[in-house]
Design an enzyme around this catalytic site. Sequence first.
Site, mmCIF file in Angstrom:
data_model
loop_
_atom_site.group_PDB
_atom_site.id
_atom_site.type_symbol
_atom_site.label_atom_id
_atom_site.label_comp_id
_atom_site.label_asym_id
_atom_site.label_seq_id
_atom_site.Cartn_x
_atom_site.Cartn_y
_atom_site.Cartn_z
ATOM 1 N N CYS A 117 -15.330 8.636 -3.184
ATOM 2 C CA CYS A 117 -14.237 8.722 -2.204
ATOM 3 C C CYS A 117 -14.129 10.101 -1.564
ATOM 4 C CB CYS A 117 -12.916 8.330 -2.851
ATOM 5 S SG CYS A 117 -12.959 6.663 -3.515
ATOM 6 N N HIS A 245 -7.003 11.007 1.419
ATOM 7 C CA HIS A 245 -7.738 9.798 1.061
ATOM 8 C C HIS A 245 -6.722 8.703 0.742
ATOM 9 C CE1 HIS A 245 -10.306 6.993 -0.878
ATOM 10 N NE2 HIS A 245 -9.905 7.279 -2.103
ATOM 11 N N ASN A 275 -8.249 0.768 -0.219
ATOM 12 C CA ASN A 275 -9.089 1.940 -0.425
ATOM 13 C C ASN A 275 -10.515 1.639 0.060
ATOM 14 O OD1 ASN A 275 -10.639 4.025 -1.449
ATOM 15 N ND2 ASN A 275 -9.756 3.962 -3.507
HETATM 16 O O1 UT7 Z 1 -10.303 6.247 -4.633
HETATM 17 C C1 UT7 Z 1 -10.652 6.718 -5.898
HETATM 18 C C2 UT7 Z 1 -9.484 7.094 -6.623
HETATM 19 N N1 UT7 Z 1 -8.759 5.954 -7.109
HETATM 20 C C3 UT7 Z 1 -7.459 6.079 -7.251
HETATM 21 O O2 UT7 Z 1 -6.925 7.096 -6.832
HETATM 22 C C4 UT7 Z 1 -6.696 5.014 -7.987
HETATM 23 C C5 UT7 Z 1 -5.791 5.677 -8.985
HETATM 24 N N2 UT7 Z 1 -4.991 4.778 -9.774
HETATM 25 C C6 UT7 Z 1 -4.018 3.980 -9.267
HETATM 26 O O3 UT7 Z 1 -3.843 3.882 -8.066
HETATM 27 C C7 UT7 Z 1 -3.101 3.282 -10.232
HETATM 28 O O4 UT7 Z 1 -3.291 3.807 -11.520
HETATM 29 C C8 UT7 Z 1 -3.299 1.731 -10.281
HETATM 30 C C9 UT7 Z 1 -2.810 1.126 -8.979
HETATM 31 C C10 UT7 Z 1 -4.745 1.394 -10.512
HETATM 32 C C11 UT7 Z 1 -2.443 1.161 -11.416
HETATM 33 O O5 UT7 Z 1 -1.088 1.532 -11.241
HETATM 34 P P1 UT7 Z 1 -0.256 2.141 -12.469
HETATM 35 O O6 UT7 Z 1 1.078 2.408 -11.969
HETATM 36 O O7 UT7 Z 1 -1.049 3.286 -13.001
HETATM 37 O O8 UT7 Z 1 -0.221 0.916 -13.436
HETATM 38 P P2 UT7 Z 1 -0.701 0.839 -14.948
HETATM 39 O O9 UT7 Z 1 -2.170 0.813 -15.024
HETATM 40 O O10 UT7 Z 1 0.050 1.850 -15.747
HETATM 41 O O11 UT7 Z 1 -0.128 -0.578 -15.348
HETATM 42 C C12 UT7 Z 1 1.280 -0.838 -15.405
HETATM 43 C C13 UT7 Z 1 1.451 -2.267 -15.853
HETATM 44 C C14 UT7 Z 1 0.628 -2.604 -17.092
HETATM 45 O O12 UT7 Z 1 1.376 -3.534 -17.848
HETATM 46 P P3 UT7 Z 1 2.211 -3.046 -19.120
HETATM 47 O O13 UT7 Z 1 1.217 -2.426 -20.043
HETATM 48 O O14 UT7 Z 1 3.227 -2.100 -18.599
HETATM 49 O O15 UT7 Z 1 2.792 -4.322 -19.629
HETATM 50 C C15 UT7 Z 1 -0.591 -3.273 -16.535
HETATM 51 O O16 UT7 Z 1 -1.193 -4.148 -17.438
HETATM 52 O O17 UT7 Z 1 0.989 -3.157 -14.823
HETATM 53 C C16 UT7 Z 1 -0.024 -4.012 -15.345
HETATM 54 N N3 UT7 Z 1 -0.992 -4.243 -14.285
HETATM 55 C C17 UT7 Z 1 -0.845 -5.187 -13.342
HETATM 56 N N4 UT7 Z 1 0.098 -6.119 -13.155
HETATM 57 C C18 UT7 Z 1 -0.030 -6.918 -12.105
HETATM 58 C C19 UT7 Z 1 -2.121 -3.552 -14.006
HETATM 59 N N5 UT7 Z 1 -2.709 -4.033 -12.918
HETATM 60 C C20 UT7 Z 1 -1.940 -5.056 -12.492
HETATM 61 C C21 UT7 Z 1 -2.015 -5.934 -11.387
HETATM 62 N N6 UT7 Z 1 -1.034 -6.852 -11.233
HETATM 63 N N7 UT7 Z 1 -3.016 -5.885 -10.485
#
Ligand code: UT7
Length: 318
Positions: A117, A245, A275
């Site tokens: 990226c 980005h 993205n």
């Molecule tokens: O371009 C390269 C760089 N990439 C990035 O910059 C991406 C960086 N990361 C992110 O944008 C975020 O970390 C994500 C969007 C990938 C995830 O968001 P988050 O706020 O970090 O969520 P999380 O991984 O902490 O998950 C929160 C909850 C979890 O459930 P529990 O453990 O709280 O019960 C996940 O299992 O959301 C759950 N979860 C989802 N639920 C519904 C994770 N993915 C999903 C989903 N739909 N797609």
Amino acid sequence: MGSLKARIVSVGTALPETIRDNFYFEKYLDTSDDWITQRTGIKTRHVWENPPVDANAQLGAKAAERALTKAGITATDVDTIICATFTPDQLMPSTAADIANKLGVKGAFAFDISAACSGFVFGLTMANSLLISGQSKRVLLIGSEVISRSVDWNDRGTCLLFGDGAGAVVLELSNSEAGILSAETYVDGSLGELLKLSLWGEDDHLEMNGKSVYRHAVTLMPEQVRRAMAKAEITIDDVDLLIPHQANARIIEKVGEELGIDPSKVIVNVDKYGNTSSATIPIALEETWEAGRIKENTIIAITALGGGITAGAAIIRF
Ligand code: UT7
């Protein structure tokens, strides 16, 4: 008269036709439009369904043609073609070689950059150096991705975050005040496991530790912008627009907050495209330019973070 630097003359983009909204994923994954919107800001993304084997080069060439037309030049006026991508059509030949062929260019200096990226920022840094050194006279820099080919469509932690697309800029040497005022790049290979796409085996799809990448993104991008501003001898008050980005609206908001820039100056379009990796910055740049927000002397800060972990920033005066 300023010192010699590369100037962005024009920008062009290309997107595949199919638009996928969040409800598409609700149908087969344990996810929802609400979750995706709140946690990422993404509403839709473009996806090339059943892409041909040369899809990446096709998209890149289309974006390049648009940038060339806007610059009022033809492809043979370019002597250097750089393609930033982590989703090339094949390992060899390079995507840049195929794009050159599609544009009808022979004999150019053409190569790919692998910085995920951060590819557009890395490419811009390289183009700037090539122009200043006199090695190149006119550079076509392309960020092109067909990420839909590389994701696991059953992994809700990645598949709905990404989109396909390409953006290209034409760069020339400038001896006016306009141009790339500074550029910063950064790699920490010890963090490679956080975001990767393996070539072989069962793991040959994109894998990401989202939480960890998020944490690095909100610290490294502001840091890179601060370094680039210091190099260009400007402060955040001099920055008219920040084009970060586009990976996640929450990351973008946090980066803006960290830098203390007014939110109205921060460009966000991740809602429409998701993205698109190396293509997010040129796609946002074109939209901003078309909207009439870039005028003579407008100062833009760009910044990115991606697999590697790579990061970077540049300060550009138009
Ligand atoms: O371009 C390269 C760089 N990439 C990035 O910059 C991406 C960086 N990361 C992110 O944008 C975020 O970390 C994500 C969007 C990938 C995830 O968001 P988050 O706020 O970090 O969520 P999380 O991984 O902490 O998950 C929160 C909850 C979890 O459930 P529990 O453990 O709280 O019960 C996940 O299992 O959301 C759950 N979860 C989802 N639920 C519904 C994770 N993915 C999903 C989903 N739909 N797609």
